[in-house]
Scaffold this active site. Structure first.
Site, PDB file in Angstrom:
ATOM      1  N   ASP A  78       0.877  -1.168   0.000  1.00  0.00           N
ATOM      2  CA  ASP A  78       0.000   0.000   0.000  1.00  0.00           C
ATOM      3  C   ASP A  78       0.907   1.208   0.000  1.00  0.00           C
ATOM      4  O   ASP A  78       1.814   1.317   0.839  1.00  0.00           O
ATOM      5  CB  ASP A  78      -0.944   0.031   1.193  1.00  0.00           C
ATOM      6  CG  ASP A  78      -2.107   0.984   0.918  1.00  0.00           C
ATOM      7  OD1 ASP A  78      -2.828   0.748  -0.064  1.00  0.00           O
ATOM      8  OD2 ASP A  78      -2.286   1.968   1.657  1.00  0.00           O
ATOM      9  N   ASP A 169       4.127   9.857 -10.588  1.00  0.00           N
ATOM     10  CA  ASP A 169       5.573   9.966 -10.831  1.00  0.00           C
ATOM     11  C   ASP A 169       5.982  11.237 -11.575  1.00  0.00           C
ATOM     12  O   ASP A 169       7.008  11.843 -11.252  1.00  0.00           O
ATOM     13  CB  ASP A 169       6.079   8.739 -11.605  1.00  0.00           C
ATOM     14  CG  ASP A 169       6.224   7.510 -10.715  1.00  0.00           C
ATOM     15  OD1 ASP A 169       6.005   7.623  -9.494  1.00  0.00           O
ATOM     16  OD2 ASP A 169       6.551   6.432 -11.248  1.00  0.00           O
ATOM     17  N   ARG A 202       9.295   2.275  -2.843  1.00  0.00           N
ATOM     18  CA  ARG A 202       9.094   0.825  -2.963  1.00  0.00           C
ATOM     19  C   ARG A 202      10.430   0.088  -2.920  1.00  0.00           C
ATOM     20  O   ARG A 202      10.537  -0.982  -2.323  1.00  0.00           O
ATOM     21  CB  ARG A 202       8.328   0.520  -4.245  1.00  0.00           C
ATOM     22  CG  ARG A 202       7.825  -0.923  -4.327  1.00  0.00           C
ATOM     23  CD  ARG A 202       6.746  -1.100  -5.379  1.00  0.00           C
ATOM     24  NE  ARG A 202       5.532  -0.389  -4.972  1.00  0.00           N
ATOM     25  CZ  ARG A 202       5.015   0.647  -5.635  1.00  0.00           C
ATOM     26  NH1 ARG A 202       5.604   1.094  -6.735  1.00  0.00           N
ATOM     27  NH2 ARG A 202       3.911   1.233  -5.215  1.00  0.00           N
TER      28      ARG A 202
END
Length: 217
Positions: A78, A169, A202
């Site tokens: 998440d 992004d 990430r």
């Protein structure tokens, strides 16, 4: 941490996502590790409603739902963009900001962030700070789990720049760089190695996951 036995090369791991961009990032991150990835979409698993109010709650919800449904060890992510001047929004509701009747529209979502920043006069870089955050949850069908968290700080830019990556992004420029995640080659964005921090949220969470959850040969 360490509740679940370490994964070994050749083992299968369920990635609890239907998001093609997120799955592509995971495939790239996992490519050197020899773990066989299967996605929730591949198995036709339903997407659970994300009712949590934190990244941890939603990551756990998705990971445990997939692990139980498939009777497999599952990894869920998440993640989201938290803009300081917007009191941390969109945060856990990052995907919801892009929701339309026909799917997710991140061009609209990026414009929504910019409009909110403009409405409060956040025109200088110092007023446009924020972070990308990722929480990984590795869940076992018996209910055990482990959590791995990563964060990267940066500045919101406008107009959007670059067509690489996905989501927000193109408007996020990480600290220490003069290009956005949308302009950055995936090899740079996802860089990680044992003992190194990595760049993206990430990748930073993933480095911790590798250290804690993968059998070291």
């Amino acid at each position: 941490m360490g509740n679940i036995p370490r994964l070994k090369r050749g083992e299968k791991l369920l990635i609890a996502t239907h998001n093609a961009g997120k799955l592509a990032e995971f495939r790239e991150l996992f490519s050197p590790l020899g773990i066989v990835l299967i996605s929730a979409k591949d198995l036709g698993l339903p997407e659970p409603e994300e009712t949590g109010t934190t990244f941890v709650e939603n990551a756990r919800l998705k990971a445990h739902a997939a692990a139980k449904a498939a009777n497999m060890v599952a990894l869920a992510d998440d993640s989201g963009l938290c803009v300081d001047a917007l009191d941390g929004e969109p945060g856990v509701y990052t995907a919801d900001w892009a929701a339309t009747p026909n799917g997710r529209d991140y061009q609209m979502a990026m414009r929504r962030v910019e409009d909110r920043l403009q409405a409060i006069g956040a025109n200088s870089p110092g007023l446009r700070k924020g972070s990308f955050n990722a929480t990984l949850c590795l869940a076992h069908p018996d209910g055990l789990d482990d959590l791995y968290v990563g964060q990267v700080n940066g500045t919101m830019v406008w107009p959007p720049r670059g067509d690489k990556g996905f989501g927000f992004d193109p408007i996020f420029m990480p600290d220490g760089f003069d290009i956005t995640f949308g302009e950055m080659p995936s090899s740079a964005k996802h860089s990680w190695a044992p003992g190194q921090i990595g760049l993206s949220h990430r990748a930073r969470a993933f480095a911790k996951f590798v250290e804690g959850a993968i059998e070291q040969s």
